[in-house]
Design a protein around this motif. Structure first.
Motif, short mmCIF file in Angstrom:
data_model
loop_
_atom_site.label_atom_id
_atom_site.label_comp_id
_atom_site.label_asym_id
_atom_site.label_seq_id
_atom_site.Cartn_x
_atom_site.Cartn_y
_atom_site.Cartn_z
N LEU A 1 0.86 -1.27 -0.04
CA LEU A 1 0.03 0.16 -0.01
C LEU A 1 0.85 1.23 -0.06
O LEU A 1 0.45 2.31 0.64
CB LEU A 1 -1.07 0.02 1.09
N THR B 1 -5.75 -3.70 -9.31
CA THR B 1 -6.16 -2.40 -9.72
C THR B 1 -7.57 -1.97 -9.46
O THR B 1 -8.39 -2.88 -9.38
CB THR B 1 -5.71 -2.22 -11.14
N TYR B 2 -8.04 -0.75 -9.51
CA TYR B 2 -9.35 -0.36 -9.24
C TYR B 2 -9.60 0.88 -10.17
O TYR B 2 -9.07 1.73 -10.52
CB TYR B 2 -9.43 0.06 -7.58
N LEU C 1 -10.96 0.66 -3.59
CA LEU C 1 -9.94 0.10 -2.91
C LEU C 1 -10.24 0.23 -1.42
O LEU C 1 -9.85 -0.71 -0.46
CB LEU C 1 -8.47 1.30 -3.13
N ASP D 1 -12.58 -2.28 -0.45
CA ASP D 1 -11.81 -3.81 0.01
C ASP D 1 -11.06 -4.04 0.99
O ASP D 1 -11.12 -4.61 1.78
CB ASP D 1 -10.76 -3.92 -1.47
N ALA E 1 -2.86 -0.68 -6.57
CA ALA E 1 -2.39 -0.98 -5.06
C ALA E 1 -1.61 -2.03 -4.99
O ALA E 1 -1.93 -3.15 -5.37
CB ALA E 1 -3.68 -1.15 -4.22
#
Length: 299
Positions: free
Chosen positions: A166, A213-214, A220, A223, A264
């Motif tokens: 992160l 990936t978002y 993100l 999640d 991410a």
């Protein structure tokens, strides 16, 4: 100068985990955990592939930090006839895992702390743990407990998260305020050293990087919440984040968009080590802590 800097930004308190919040967050996430467990499932699949490379026919297995039972179900399928104990410190996770197995199945769920297992010495053949160690305040104690419950010749296989995890989110927040918004994680080399101090031999460690990936930042953050691991640092910002700060965060993260998606990164540390066939307990007076980067301070 960093905006909204807190007076105690350098005192180390930021890196302690709020255990009460962690237990509550994991309990709330029990029912929806699997929906957001993209990384956990991917890492678990790789762990199971690595088990193909070791010679082991375990009769008793501990799934440490079992969550809703993802790994436990896979281990029961792989090792037919073995008894798999699912251990998690969030009672709702243990209950959810048992419901998934069915009320007629043997109850092998245990609500307990990984740092103090209610299991007999030398009673387990395999301790398996997927993405749990980084949530423990004293990871070194977890390693010593795994050593204690393993039989001589037993295997400890686990994954954790490394310090690059992160990194995009951490960097984006740094331009907004000085509060900790992302947990700190243990470096692979420190994990290897700690395994040796705990009494294990022949440790094998390597790092694997995943990039999720978002479409947007909200995906993100959702999640992270579904997975039961939002920001759990004791010195986290307690008040609501204002519109201006959210806008600044979104703008900073947008600079990282690639091919229409926001990345991410997860740095996953894979490790396994053996309890020696002839072994003596590690010296507790030489049990140095497993350090985080930057180091967490004790309570």
């Amino acid at each position: 100068m960093v905006p909204n800097a807190r007076p105690d930004a350098g005192d180390g308190a930021a890196l302690r985990l709020d255990r009460r919040l962690l237990r509550r967050a994991c309990g709330r996430a029990a029912r929806q955990y699997e929906a957001g467990a993209v990384l956990q499932k991917a890492v678990l699949a790789h762990c199971l592939e690595r088990l193909d490379l070791v010679r082991l026919t375990p009769q008793v297995i501990v799934d440490l930090g079992s969550g809703p039972g993802l790994a436990g179900r896979a281990l029961r399928k792989r090792y037919r006839g073995a008894r798999v104990f699912s251990v998690d410190f969030a009672l709702d996770m243990v209950r959810h895992a048992q419901r998934r197995r069915g009320w007629w199945k043997r109850r092998d769920g245990i609500c307990a702390d990984a740092q103090a297992l209610p299991l007999a010495d030398a009673s387990v053949d395999l301790v398996f743990s997927n993405l749990c160690l980084y949530l423990c305040e004293a990871p070194g104690a977890v390693l010593r407990e795994a050593w204690r419950v393993l039989r001589p010749g037993g295997l400890f296989m686990f994954t954790s998260l490394g310090p690059d995890t992160l990194g995009e989110l951490r960097a984006a927040w740094q331009g907004v305020d000085a509060y900790p918004h992302v947990m700190e994680f243990v470096d692979m080399h420190d994990v290897g050293d700690a395994l040796g101090r705990a009494g294990f031999e022949n440790p094998v460690l390597d790092v694997e990087r995943f990039c999720l990936t978002y479409p947007d930042l909200d995906g993100l953050l959702a999640d992270l919440r579904r997975g039961g691991v939002p920001n759990l640092t004791a010195a986290r910002r307690r008040g609501l984040t204002g519109r201006r700060d959210w806008a600044a965060l979104r703008a900073a993260y947008e600079n990282r968009r690639v091919d229409g998606r926001l990345p991410a990164t997860a740095e996953v540390v894979h490790a396994h080590a053996w309890k020696p066939l002839a072994s003596t307990p590690p010296r507790t007076d030489d049990a140095r802590p497993l350090l985080f980067h930057p180091p967490r301070t004790s309570r």
